[in-house]
Motif scaffolding. Sequence first.
Motif, PDB file in Angstrom:
ATOM      1  N   ALA A 191      -7.461   3.823  -8.963  1.00 14.15           N
ATOM      2  CA  ALA A 191      -7.543   3.282  -7.791  1.00 14.15           C
ATOM      3  C   ALA A 191      -8.383   3.871  -6.577  1.00 14.15           C
ATOM      4  CB  ALA A 191      -6.199   2.747  -7.241  1.00 14.15           C
ATOM      5  N   GLU A 192      -9.027   3.046  -5.672  1.00 15.50           N
ATOM      6  CA  GLU A 192      -9.743   3.932  -4.552  1.00 15.50           C
ATOM      7  C   GLU A 192      -8.768   4.009  -3.348  1.00 15.50           C
ATOM      8  OE1 GLU A 192     -13.630   3.428  -2.098  1.00 15.50           O
ATOM      9  OE2 GLU A 192     -13.371   1.875  -3.235  1.00 15.50           O
ATOM     10  N   ARG A 193      -8.892   5.459  -2.830  1.00 12.61           N
ATOM     11  CA  ARG A 193      -7.734   5.755  -1.881  1.00 12.61           C
ATOM     12  C   ARG A 193      -8.712   5.805  -0.509  1.00 12.61           C
ATOM     13  NH1 ARG A 193      -3.025   8.546  -3.784  1.00 12.61           N
ATOM     14  NH2 ARG A 193      -3.352   8.582  -6.169  1.00 12.61           N
ATOM     15  N   PHE A 194      -8.324   5.329   0.538  1.00 13.81           N
ATOM     16  CA  PHE A 194      -9.099   5.178   1.691  1.00 13.81           C
ATOM     17  C   PHE A 194      -8.321   6.071   2.887  1.00 13.81           C
ATOM     18  CE2 PHE A 194      -9.076   1.219  -0.814  1.00 13.81           C
ATOM     19  CZ  PHE A 194     -10.571   1.065  -0.819  1.00 13.81           C
ATOM     20  N   THR A 195      -9.329   6.989   3.423  1.00 13.77           N
ATOM     21  CA  THR A 195      -8.656   7.795   4.582  1.00 13.77           C
ATOM     22  C   THR A 195      -9.063   7.181   5.930  1.00 13.77           C
ATOM     23  OG1 THR A 195      -9.414   9.786   3.227  1.00 13.77           O
ATOM     24  CG2 THR A 195      -9.160  10.086   5.513  1.00 13.77           C
ATOM     25  N   GLY A 196      -7.986   7.393   6.780  1.00 12.44           N
ATOM     26  CA  GLY A 196      -8.014   6.769   8.203  1.00 12.44           C
ATOM     27  C   GLY A 196      -7.191   7.376   9.188  1.00 12.44           C
ATOM     28  N   THR A 197      -7.046   6.583  10.424  1.00 15.08           N
ATOM     29  CA  THR A 197      -6.317   7.482  11.405  1.00 15.08           C
ATOM     30  C   THR A 197      -5.221   6.270  11.814  1.00 15.08           C
ATOM     31  OG1 THR A 197      -8.269   8.454  12.236  1.00 15.08           O
ATOM     32  CG2 THR A 197      -6.566   8.242  13.632  1.00 15.08           C
ATOM     33  N   VAL A 239       0.833  -1.296  -0.014  1.00 10.45           N
ATOM     34  CA  VAL A 239      -0.087  -0.011  -0.121  1.00 10.45           C
ATOM     35  C   VAL A 239       0.992   1.084   0.194  1.00 10.45           C
ATOM     36  CG1 VAL A 239      -2.103  -0.953   0.977  1.00 10.45           C
ATOM     37  CG2 VAL A 239      -0.093   0.115   2.534  1.00 10.45           C
ATOM     38  N   SER A 240       0.306   2.123  -0.738  1.00  9.06           N
ATOM     39  CA  SER A 240       0.918   3.605  -0.438  1.00  9.06           C
ATOM     40  C   SER A 240       0.321   4.192   0.593  1.00  9.06           C
ATOM     41  CB  SER A 240       0.723   4.496  -1.825  1.00  9.06           C
ATOM     42  OG  SER A 240       1.162   5.835  -1.627  1.00  9.06           O
ATOM     43  N   LEU A 241       1.071   4.496   1.497  1.00 10.01           N
ATOM     44  CA  LEU A 241       0.660   5.086   3.166  1.00 10.01           C
ATOM     45  C   LEU A 241       1.371   6.540   2.843  1.00 10.01           C
ATOM     46  CD1 LEU A 241      -0.254   4.855   5.943  1.00 10.01           C
ATOM     47  CD2 LEU A 241       2.316   4.356   6.383  1.00 10.01           C
ATOM     48  N   THR A 242       0.014   7.391   3.193  1.00  6.07           N
ATOM     49  CA  THR A 242       0.389   8.900   2.752  1.00  6.07           C
ATOM     50  C   THR A 242       0.131   9.206   4.444  1.00  6.07           C
ATOM     51  OG1 THR A 242      -0.464   9.113   0.618  1.00  6.07           O
ATOM     52  CG2 THR A 242      -0.368  11.026   2.049  1.00  6.07           C
ATOM     53  N   THR A 243       1.294  10.082   4.909  1.00  3.64           N
ATOM     54  CA  THR A 243       1.161  10.868   6.095  1.00  3.64           C
ATOM     55  C   THR A 243       1.371  12.134   5.552  1.00  3.64           C
ATOM     56  OG1 THR A 243       3.639  10.180   6.313  1.00  3.64           O
ATOM     57  CG2 THR A 243       2.137   8.696   7.553  1.00  3.64           C
ATOM     58  N   PHE A 244       0.932  13.216   6.864  1.00  2.00           N
ATOM     59  CA  PHE A 244       0.962  14.614   6.313  1.00  2.00           C
ATOM     60  C   PHE A 244       1.886  15.292   7.386  1.00  2.00           C
ATOM     61  CE2 PHE A 244      -2.711  12.338   5.171  1.00  2.00           C
ATOM     62  CZ  PHE A 244      -3.082  13.079   3.775  1.00  2.00           C
ATOM     63  N   ARG A 245       2.694  16.273   6.466  1.00  2.08           N
ATOM     64  CA  ARG A 245       3.601  17.247   7.214  1.00  2.08           C
ATOM     65  C   ARG A 245       2.578  18.161   8.105  1.00  2.08           C
ATOM     66  NH1 ARG A 245       7.152  17.870   1.993  1.00  2.08           N
ATOM     67  NH2 ARG A 245       8.642  15.946   2.167  1.00  2.08           N
ATOM     68  N   VAL A 279      -4.383   5.572   2.470  1.00  8.49           N
ATOM     69  CA  VAL A 279      -3.850   4.383   1.833  1.00  8.49           C
ATOM     70  C   VAL A 279      -4.341   3.882   0.550  1.00  8.49           C
ATOM     71  CG1 VAL A 279      -3.028   3.448   3.844  1.00  8.49           C
ATOM     72  CG2 VAL A 279      -5.379   2.852   3.109  1.00  8.49           C
ATOM     73  N   ALA A 280      -3.755   3.309  -0.416  1.00  8.87           N
ATOM     74  CA  ALA A 280      -4.008   2.875  -1.732  1.00  8.87           C
ATOM     75  C   ALA A 280      -3.309   2.034  -2.002  1.00  8.87           C
ATOM     76  CB  ALA A 280      -4.217   4.048  -2.933  1.00  8.87           C
ATOM     77  N   VAL A 281      -3.784   0.844  -2.585  1.00  9.43           N
ATOM     78  CA  VAL A 281      -3.036  -0.298  -3.153  1.00  9.43           C
ATOM     79  C   VAL A 281      -2.150   0.207  -4.158  1.00  9.43           C
ATOM     80  CG1 VAL A 281      -3.184  -2.632  -4.481  1.00  9.43           C
ATOM     81  CG2 VAL A 281      -4.721  -2.108  -2.514  1.00  9.43           C
TER      82      VAL A 281
END
Length: 126
Positions: free
Chosen positions: A72-78, A12-18, A59-61
């Motif tokens: 591709a669908e992106r999913f927002t989480g904590t 997964v591509s894990l995106t975190t935020f500055r 996250v997104a596959v």
Amino acid sequence: MMPEELRRGRYVSLTTFRKNGTGVATPVWYAVEGSALYVWTRSDSWKVKRLRNDPRVEVAVCDLRGNIAEGAERFTGTGRLVEGEELRRIRRLLARKYTWQFWLTDVPAMLVRLGKRPHTGIVVTF
């Protein structure tokens, strides 16, 4: 409920935020159990530092290089950082999913670290 494409993916591509809100994506190995997604990473990684300031994740596959397929669908989480017994559980989940590949990367790294485990787990809930 965990999206099915996250249950089947390899990375997964894990995106975190500055602090300024800019997202930074990193391809990672992960495991899914129940309704949570689990990631194992070095404690001194930038994604850990960013999660300490802002628990939002996306996250997104993706593939090994972090490329996300068009549409591709992106999913927002904590994201929540964990250590101790929860971290050991994440390590077991990843070892089960990635078998020899996980051991091939983890064991040599552990020997270089002389047994120290500077790792942190990330638990993502949606």
